[in-house]
Design a protein around this motif. Structure first.
Motif, PDB file in Angstrom:
ATOM      1  N   ARG A  80      49.459  62.868 -52.527  1.00  0.00           N
ATOM      2  CA  ARG A  80      49.741  62.514 -51.083  1.00  0.00           C
ATOM      3  C   ARG A  80      51.092  62.294 -50.577  1.00  0.00           C
ATOM      4  N   VAL A  81      51.954  61.690 -51.577  1.00  0.00           N
ATOM      5  CA  VAL A  81      53.322  61.502 -51.118  1.00  0.00           C
ATOM      6  C   VAL A  81      54.070  62.772 -51.107  1.00  0.00           C
ATOM      7  N   LEU A  82      53.784  63.919 -52.126  1.00  0.00           N
ATOM      8  CA  LEU A  82      54.222  65.375 -52.035  1.00  0.00           C
ATOM      9  C   LEU A  82      53.838  65.810 -50.691  1.00  0.00           C
ATOM     10  N   GLN A  83      52.529  65.630 -50.237  1.00  0.00           N
ATOM     11  CA  GLN A  83      52.286  66.095 -48.853  1.00  0.00           C
ATOM     12  C   GLN A  83      53.195  65.497 -47.667  1.00  0.00           C
ATOM     13  N   TYR A  84      53.331  64.381 -47.919  1.00  0.00           N
ATOM     14  CA  TYR A  84      54.168  63.586 -46.766  1.00  0.00           C
ATOM     15  C   TYR A  84      55.651  64.233 -46.782  1.00  0.00           C
TER      16      TYR A  84
ATOM     17  N   PHE B 264      62.891  58.728 -42.142  1.00  0.00           N
ATOM     18  CA  PHE B 264      61.603  58.663 -42.161  1.00  0.00           C
ATOM     19  C   PHE B 264      61.305  57.451 -42.943  1.00  0.00           C
ATOM     20  N   THR B 265      60.224  56.981 -42.564  1.00  0.00           N
ATOM     21  CA  THR B 265      59.659  55.796 -43.241  1.00  0.00           C
ATOM     22  C   THR B 265      59.357  56.264 -44.732  1.00  0.00           C
ATOM     23  N   GLU B 266      59.388  55.193 -45.734  1.00  0.00           N
ATOM     24  CA  GLU B 266      59.292  55.273 -47.214  1.00  0.00           C
ATOM     25  C   GLU B 266      57.807  55.254 -47.500  1.00  0.00           C
ATOM     26  N   PRO B 267      57.383  56.334 -48.084  1.00  0.00           N
ATOM     27  CA  PRO B 267      56.100  56.359 -48.328  1.00  0.00           C
ATOM     28  C   PRO B 267      55.537  55.175 -49.178  1.00  0.00           C
TER      29      PRO B 267
ATOM     30  N   THR C 232      56.581  67.015 -47.761  1.00  0.00           N
ATOM     31  CA  THR C 232      56.665  68.406 -47.613  1.00  0.00           C
ATOM     32  C   THR C 232      56.528  68.567 -45.991  1.00  0.00           C
ATOM     33  N   ALA C 233      55.854  67.502 -45.375  1.00  0.00           N
ATOM     34  CA  ALA C 233      55.695  67.662 -43.753  1.00  0.00           C
ATOM     35  C   ALA C 233      56.908  67.147 -43.222  1.00  0.00           C
ATOM     36  N   CYS C 234      57.830  66.238 -43.733  1.00  0.00           N
ATOM     37  CA  CYS C 234      58.974  65.996 -43.375  1.00  0.00           C
ATOM     38  C   CYS C 234      60.056  66.898 -43.258  1.00  0.00           C
TER      39      CYS C 234
END
Length: 338
Positions: free
Chosen positions: A121-125, A143-146, A127-129
């Protein structure tokens, strides 16, 4: 939401209320955090109110779940505790308590699953950023930290949840145990089980007496303070179980002691007096041990040979089993050579 989704008629459980119908009172304010195999999820429910006594119930309480039929009750996904809640899929992983399958091992597996799912989920976040970072010409966006990986409950909590799950299935477990029968029974006592008792139960029993059938299934198990003590109620319960189920009485009962008497019927025969045709016999192992009672020590070089020869004098090979075993080994030998 059993009332809003399924329109199941639910009533107030207070005796003085007279079973008034419950009505919807909005959503329950508390949202529960439930532990799943690879993540956490939130569980919400509806609020139900009795117009008679004004008492309110959250729909996940046992007072409400107990009124549902088996089909709808099985759709409730979790077991709720005071602080955390546990999904049924995690509970099923604890039910098979075999060697090496401990709560500590389950905790490690859950930690691995949660870590991998959180990393994905962190990698997806991130990648989206990434496209927004490349498209910025003046100042890169912030961006907000995961969020950090949520901590898992300790193995002690998992064990307590497993105990609550067993208590919740107590009637089902009793039904499975009391539906086991047999025509050839064996009653034996051991100290190995009582030595494993820990905590407040440590030292409260000295013997564990089990009654099994010809298929190796246990019909009943009881802890006693002395060998052979307090087994009359066990015998009465077994005879009642056979009588209520309409099962034929067992033909043979193998025991390790009290199989015969010089004056009257044996003690075991008296306990199972309702089974008039029951034949009480000494089991083969203790029968062989009585032959070897004169041997001074089991470490004698000829002790194993003597017991092996004695076994061949008592048991006889089944020709059909021998033939099947011969064909099986012959086929395996041919496949290995091939």
């Amino acid at each position: 939401m059993p009332l809003k989704m399924w329109l199941i008629p639910l009533v107030c459980v207070r005796p003085e209320c007279g079973k008034h119908r419950l009505t919807a009172a909005g959503l329950y304010r508390t949202v529960r955090k439930v532990l799943d195999i690879d993540r956490w999820y939130d569980l919400a429910t509806e609020y139900l109110e009795c117009k008679g006594c004004k008492k309110k119930y959250p729909a996940w309480s046992e007072d409400i779940l107990g009124q549902l039929d088996m089909g709808h009750r099985s759709q409730f996904p979790a077991l709720l505790t005071y602080r955390y809640s546990c999904d049924n899929r995690v509970l099923r992983m604890m039910r098979e308590r075999t060697l090496g399958n401990s709560v500590t091992q389950l905790y490690k597996k859950l930690m691995e699953q949660h870590s991998e799912a959180w990393t994905q989920r962190v990698l997806q976040y991130l990648t989206a950023c990434e496209p927004f970072t490349r498209s910025s010409l003046v100042q890169p966006p912030v961006f907000t930290e995961p969020p950090l990986l949520p901590a898992l409950p300790r193995p002690k909590w998992l064990l307590s949840v497993y105990a609550r799950d067993v208590l919740g299935r107590l009637h089902e477990v009793k039904a499975k145990i009391t539906s086991v029968f047999g025509c050839v029974l064996k009653m034996d006592s051991t100290k190995k089980v009582t030595k494993k008792l820990d905590g407040a139960a440590s030292g409260t029993a000295a013997w564990c007496t089990n009654v099994g059938n010809e298929q190796g299934q246990v019909l009943v198990s009881v802890l006693t303070a002395a060998e052979g003590h307090g087994l009359d109620s066990v015998a009465a319960g077994l005879m009642k179980r056979y009588r209520k189920a309409g099962e034929a009485a067992p033909k043979v009962m193998y025991v390790d002691r009290d199989c015969c008497s010089q004056h009257d019927q044996s003690r075991v025969k008296v306990m199972f007096l309702e089974w008039a045709e029951l034949e009480v016999c000494l089991d083969i192992w203790h029968f062989m041990r009585r032959f070897a009672a004169g041997v001074t020590t089991e470490a004698h070089l000829l002790y194993g040979i003597f017991m092996a020869r004695l076994s061949t004098c008592i048991f006889q090979w089944d020709p059909e089993d021998v033939a099947c075993t011969y064909v099986r080994y012959k086929t395996l030998f041919c496949l290995l050579n091939f």
